[in-house]
Design a protein around this motif. Structure first.
Motif, mmCIF file in Angstrom:
data_model
loop_
_atom_site.group_PDB
_atom_site.id
_atom_site.type_symbol
_atom_site.label_atom_id
_atom_site.label_comp_id
_atom_site.label_asym_id
_atom_site.label_seq_id
_atom_site.Cartn_x
_atom_site.Cartn_y
_atom_site.Cartn_z
ATOM 1 N N ALA A 278 4.853 -8.539 0.251
ATOM 2 C CA ALA A 278 4.608 -9.835 -0.361
ATOM 3 C C ALA A 278 3.664 -9.684 -1.554
ATOM 4 O O ALA A 278 3.889 -10.252 -2.617
ATOM 5 C CB ALA A 278 4.004 -10.799 0.654
ATOM 6 N N ALA A 279 2.606 -8.874 -1.357
ATOM 7 C CA ALA A 279 1.633 -8.681 -2.434
ATOM 8 C C ALA A 279 2.288 -7.994 -3.620
ATOM 9 O O ALA A 279 2.030 -8.324 -4.769
ATOM 10 C CB ALA A 279 0.455 -7.845 -1.925
ATOM 11 N N THR A 280 3.154 -7.023 -3.348
ATOM 12 C CA THR A 280 3.828 -6.300 -4.410
ATOM 13 C C THR A 280 4.734 -7.235 -5.197
ATOM 14 O O THR A 280 4.746 -7.220 -6.422
ATOM 15 C CB THR A 280 4.665 -5.147 -3.826
ATOM 16 O OG1 THR A 280 3.813 -4.352 -3.029
ATOM 17 C CG2 THR A 280 5.268 -4.309 -4.925
ATOM 18 N N LEU B 41 -3.223 0.875 -9.227
ATOM 19 C CA LEU B 41 -1.834 0.448 -9.031
ATOM 20 C C LEU B 41 -1.529 -0.744 -9.935
ATOM 21 O O LEU B 41 -0.471 -0.809 -10.569
ATOM 22 C CB LEU B 41 -1.590 0.047 -7.570
ATOM 23 C CG LEU B 41 -1.641 1.141 -6.513
ATOM 24 C CD1 LEU B 41 -1.442 0.531 -5.128
ATOM 25 C CD2 LEU B 41 -0.588 2.203 -6.763
ATOM 26 N N GLY B 42 -2.480 -1.680 -9.995
ATOM 27 C CA GLY B 42 -2.308 -2.869 -10.830
ATOM 28 C C GLY B 42 -2.106 -2.509 -12.294
ATOM 29 O O GLY B 42 -1.269 -3.094 -12.977
ATOM 30 N N ASP C 172 -6.544 -8.239 -6.179
ATOM 31 C CA ASP C 172 -7.131 -8.676 -4.928
ATOM 32 C C ASP C 172 -6.103 -8.594 -3.799
ATOM 33 O O ASP C 172 -6.365 -8.036 -2.735
ATOM 34 C CB ASP C 172 -7.634 -10.115 -5.101
ATOM 35 C CG ASP C 172 -8.186 -10.696 -3.816
ATOM 36 O OD1 ASP C 172 -8.752 -9.919 -3.026
ATOM 37 O OD2 ASP C 172 -8.051 -11.907 -3.609
ATOM 38 N N GLU C 173 -4.911 -9.125 -4.037
ATOM 39 C CA GLU C 173 -3.881 -9.115 -2.993
ATOM 40 C C GLU C 173 -3.397 -7.705 -2.704
ATOM 41 O O GLU C 173 -3.131 -7.353 -1.557
ATOM 42 C CB GLU C 173 -2.710 -9.996 -3.414
ATOM 43 C CG GLU C 173 -3.066 -11.464 -3.330
ATOM 44 C CD GLU C 173 -1.905 -12.345 -3.725
ATOM 45 O OE1 GLU C 173 -0.766 -11.981 -3.410
ATOM 46 O OE2 GLU C 173 -2.144 -13.380 -4.365
ATOM 47 N N MET C 174 -3.280 -6.912 -3.751
ATOM 48 C CA MET C 174 -2.837 -5.535 -3.552
ATOM 49 C C MET C 174 -3.907 -4.761 -2.788
ATOM 50 O O MET C 174 -3.592 -3.916 -1.957
ATOM 51 C CB MET C 174 -2.550 -4.879 -4.903
ATOM 52 C CG MET C 174 -1.638 -3.695 -4.802
ATOM 53 S SD MET C 174 -0.158 -3.872 -5.801
ATOM 54 C CE MET C 174 -0.839 -3.746 -7.428
ATOM 55 N N GLY C 175 -5.175 -5.076 -3.052
ATOM 56 C CA GLY C 175 -6.268 -4.442 -2.329
ATOM 57 C C GLY C 175 -6.184 -4.736 -0.840
ATOM 58 O O GLY C 175 -6.299 -3.839 -0.006
#
Lengths: 156, 113
Positions: free
Chosen positions: A101-103, B60-61, A118-121
């Motif tokens: 979902a974050a991706t 990654l971002g 933040d979400e990927m973290g």
């Protein structure tokens, strides 16, 4: 008070600046190693605590919070626990992230901004750590994570 | 502790060799480098991660941001990585489906699919 009465083995407070996150990673990995966390898992500890601290730093900066970010590292007989606390207020309570979902969010957004980081973290943390709890309220948020220590896995 | 960056051109590809730690502190440097390359017209990028010791979600971002920029010019962004601990981060975030990941720079610069 003795160790094991809930007192942290090592506590860290640092100004909410990106350059200090590496210090937190190094300290957490050193204390985890000493606590008997498996060598193979130390990379995960380093990454997870780095993600939690990066998130806290980002929240403090974006909310103009001048208080330091708190990290407590606690060793007990069976596990090694890390708590990363921020003081950025938000209305929501409880939050968990799913990797995919974050991706998807990160790719659909206009740019890889603070929110997607933040979400990927959180996605990285929940993907890495089996025992993790993310909570937040109007006074701030806490990420609690723990790993079994070598002595615990030996007896179980 | 710091991030090292160097770029070179191989055919129509630009190889960005990254070394050190990509985290919340150093990732902006990588972002600047990728933005600069795209602004200068390099739309086919190969990011060589073999010298990377540490990568977090901020990194990654930045890579996702770079991918979006090159895609806007019908370009490509390929990664070179053989390190299991780095690959694991791409896997748990689902990004292995997003980035072509190659085992060597030679492989990445000749890939067309």
């Amino acid at each position: 008070m003795t160790e094991g009465d809930g007192m942290a083995t090592v506590e860290l407070r640092f100004s909410a600046l990106p350059e200090h996150v590496r210090t937190a990673r190094l300290v957490a990995a050193a204390v985890a190693r000493r606590a008997g966390v498996d060598e193979a898992v130390l990379d995960e500890v380093r990454l997870a605590v780095g993600e939690a601290c990066s998130r806290a730093v980002g929240l403090h900066i974006s909310n103009g919070v001048t208080a330091p970010v708190r990290v407590s590292l606690t060793e007990d007989e069976k596990k090694f626990s890390i708590e990363v606390g921020d003081e950025a207020p938000r209305a929501v309570t409880g939050h968990t992230a799913e990797g995919d979902a974050a991706t998807a969010d990160a790719l659909s957004g206009d740019d890889a901004g603070a929110e997607t980081d933040d979400e990927m973290g959180l996605a990285v943390i929940s993907g890495l750590v089996d025992d993790v709890e993310v909570t937040s309220d109007e006074t701030g948020g806490v990420i609690r994570m723990s790993w079994p220590t070598a002595t615990a896995s030996a007896v179980s | 502790m710091d991030l090292s960056l160097s770029t070179r051109t191989v055919g129509d590809r630009t190889v960005v060799e990254v070394g050190g730690e990509i985290d919340v502190y150093t990732a902006p440097k990588l972002r600047e480098q990728l933005v600069e390359l795209v602004n200068d017209g390099s739309y086919h990028l190969v990011v060589d991660m073999e010298g990377v010791d540490f990568l977090d979600s901020t990194g990654l971002g930045v890579l996702v941001g770079g991918l979006k920029r090159v895609r806007a010019h019908e370009g490509s962004l390929r990664l070179v990585c053989n390190q299991e601990r780095i690959l694991k981060i791409f896997r748990i975030t689902g990004l292995t489906k997003v980035f072509p990941i190659h085992t060597s720079v030679d492989d990445a610069v000749t890939a067309t699919d």
